[in-house]
Scaffold this motif. Structure first.
Motif, mmCIF file in Angstrom:
data_model
loop_
_atom_site.group_PDB
_atom_site.id
_atom_site.type_symbol
_atom_site.label_atom_id
_atom_site.label_comp_id
_atom_site.label_asym_id
_atom_site.label_seq_id
_atom_site.Cartn_x
_atom_site.Cartn_y
_atom_site.Cartn_z
ATOM 1 N N PHE A 8 0.833 -1.208 0.000
ATOM 2 C CA PHE A 8 0.000 0.000 0.000
ATOM 3 C C PHE A 8 0.865 1.256 0.000
ATOM 4 O O PHE A 8 0.596 2.219 -0.744
ATOM 5 N N ALA A 9 1.923 1.257 0.810
ATOM 6 C CA ALA A 9 2.788 2.439 0.903
ATOM 7 C C ALA A 9 3.474 2.735 -0.424
ATOM 8 O O ALA A 9 3.468 3.880 -0.906
ATOM 9 N N VAL A 10 4.064 1.702 -1.037
ATOM 10 C CA VAL A 10 4.810 1.957 -2.269
ATOM 11 C C VAL A 10 3.864 2.325 -3.420
ATOM 12 O O VAL A 10 4.192 3.174 -4.256
ATOM 13 N N LEU A 78 13.323 8.598 -6.842
ATOM 14 C CA LEU A 78 12.297 9.632 -6.694
ATOM 15 C C LEU A 78 12.911 10.941 -6.223
ATOM 16 O O LEU A 78 12.456 12.027 -6.598
ATOM 17 N N GLY A 79 13.963 10.846 -5.404
ATOM 18 C CA GLY A 79 14.682 12.049 -5.008
ATOM 19 C C GLY A 79 15.306 12.752 -6.207
ATOM 20 O O GLY A 79 15.296 13.980 -6.293
ATOM 21 N N LEU A 80 15.842 11.972 -7.155
ATOM 22 C CA LEU A 80 16.377 12.555 -8.384
ATOM 23 C C LEU A 80 15.281 13.242 -9.195
ATOM 24 O O LEU A 80 15.494 14.304 -9.790
ATOM 25 N N ALA A 159 8.951 9.474 -2.256
ATOM 26 C CA ALA A 159 10.233 8.944 -1.765
ATOM 27 C C ALA A 159 10.135 8.564 -0.290
ATOM 28 O O ALA A 159 10.652 7.524 0.145
ATOM 29 N N VAL A 160 9.452 9.378 0.504
ATOM 30 C CA VAL A 160 9.266 9.074 1.926
ATOM 31 C C VAL A 160 8.450 7.798 2.106
ATOM 32 O O VAL A 160 8.761 6.949 2.957
ATOM 33 N N LEU A 161 7.414 7.610 1.307
ATOM 34 C CA LEU A 161 6.579 6.408 1.415
ATOM 35 C C LEU A 161 7.370 5.148 1.082
ATOM 36 O O LEU A 161 7.186 4.103 1.720
ATOM 37 N N TRP A 162 8.245 5.225 0.084
ATOM 38 C CA TRP A 162 9.092 4.063 -0.215
ATOM 39 C C TRP A 162 10.060 3.778 0.937
ATOM 40 O O TRP A 162 10.351 2.616 1.242
#
Length: 390
Positions: A8-10, A78-80, A159-162
């Motif tokens: 669910f998070a990813v 995702l940060g990139l 990115a935080v969720l991953w």
């Protein structure tokens, strides 16, 4: 439940980004449709192509460790994406995200494939339902974040969720996720087993278009000119339908039956045939296509998983999954490049592109009716009955 929570998070993060990425690339950064196709095709194609070695690697190092690495790498990609403003950086972000996604899928699904048949059906139904519930919430969350700032806020939140999902993988007990393969020699033996199973390879060939059929509607709808609001509603409707189908597929081992796959492929073909002539103004037809694609996704995804698990047997799911999904990814990558070029040619090109995507579903449907030829090695145990029913 831990794997379902991680899923669910990813997916919440992934679909928050995916639903608005095309509009960001097209409108904010001014990329041509062919450049959008390059970025998206690189991520999808490379992610699935990497599953060939990564699926076997999961059998070697264990699903828990693979899952943690996957989440860290995908969060970095995702940060990139947060800072990317040119094609080169966008492609690099797509590559890093592809590596993380390639590591995540066999890790999560190997955990589910390793349980007994009855629990596997229910567990994967919950896994898919979590994905599609997140597919509903993700675009809405992305839309809300866009209203607060730029697209970088959406990518940063994802990115935080991953990273949260990586922590959830760490909470899994190591004994449940212990490696099955003992060394690279064992991995080589697994690969030879998969490639020697002609019945499975026949099934894998049939399933090659499924990644394109599942993902391409999220690219096609914005490129057809539909506004973000209409696109978001259609994606949410698609996900709700796919989630609603899961109890039906999980009950009575229906996910192991070839007719369920055939119905799913028929609905996928119909969805793209409905989309093909649209020009961004016919929202009613768009919602019909979303319902058809939702039924297709809800039927195809668990069917491919269940049948792959039957062919693979205990402890080898990663290797079998890697072969199937790498072939599907290469097909999706090539198709995305061609489709992007056709969209650049105008409305006629777009119609031809989406009609061809629908035709690939019909070709796969015809492939499910091909029986194994005499002398072809049969799949083991439970897979025998699904191959003979094709």
């Amino acid at each position: 439940m831990t794997v379902v929570a991680a899923q669910f998070a990813v997916c919440l993060g992934a679909f928050a980004v995916m639903a608005h990425l095309v509009a960001h690339l097209r409108n904010d950064l001014g990329l041509a449709a062919s450049a959008v196709g390059l970025v998206l095709g690189t991520q999808v194609g490379l992610q699935c192509a990497l599953l060939l070695p990564v699926g076997a690697l999961t059998d070697l190092i264990g699903a828990r460790r693979t899952g943690v690495i996957a989440c860290v790498v995908r969060a970095s990609g995702l940060g990139l994406l947060v800072v990317a403003d040119d094609v080169g950086t966008l492609v690099l972000a797509a590559v890093v995200q592809a590596v993380g996604g390639a590591l995540y899928n066999p890790a999560a699904q190997s955990l589910l494939a390793g349980v007994d048949s009855a629990r596997r059906s229910r567990g994967f139904a919950a896994f898919v339902a979590a994905q599609h519930i997140a597919t509903i919430a993700g675009p809405l969350a992305g839309l809300a974040l866009l209203s607060l700032g730029r697209f970088s806020l959406v990518a940063g939140t994802a990115a935080v969720l991953w990273a949260v999902a990586g922590v959830l993988f760490l909470l899994l007990p190591e004994g449940v996720t212990a490696p099955v393969a003992r060394g690279f020699r064992d991995i080589g033996a697994s690969a030879r087993t998969v490639l020697g199973n002609r019945a499975f390879l026949l099934f894998a060939l049939t399933a090659v278009p499924t990644t394109l059929l599942a993902n391409h509607i999220m690219t096609a709808v914005p490129l057809l000119g539909f506004a973000s609001g209409a696109a978001t509603v259609s994606f949410c409707l698609l996900a709700a339908v796919a989630a609603a189908v899961q109890p039906f597929v999980a009950n009575g081992h229906r996910g192991e039956r070839p007719w369920v796959l055939r119905v799913g492929l028929s609905c996928a073909a119909a969805a793209f045939f409905v989309l093909a002539p649209l020009d961004g103004t016919q929202t009613g037809a768009l919602m019909l296509a979303a319902v058809l694609n939702g039924i297709a996704n809800g039927l195809i995804q668990p069917t491919v998983f269940q049948r792959t698990a039957l062919y693979a047997g205990p402890g080898r799911f990663g290797s079998y999954y890697g072969v199937l999904q790498s072939a599907a990814g290469v097909f999706a990558f090539a198709a995305d490049l061609v489709v992007g070029r056709l969209f650049d040619l105008g409305p006629t090109g777009a119609t031809v592109a989406l009609t061809a995507v629908g035709a690939s579903a019909l070709a796969a449907l015809l492939g499910t009716r091909v029986r194994d030829r005499p002398g072809t090695p049969r799949p083991l145990r439970g897979a025998q009955r699904i191959a003979s029913a094709m």
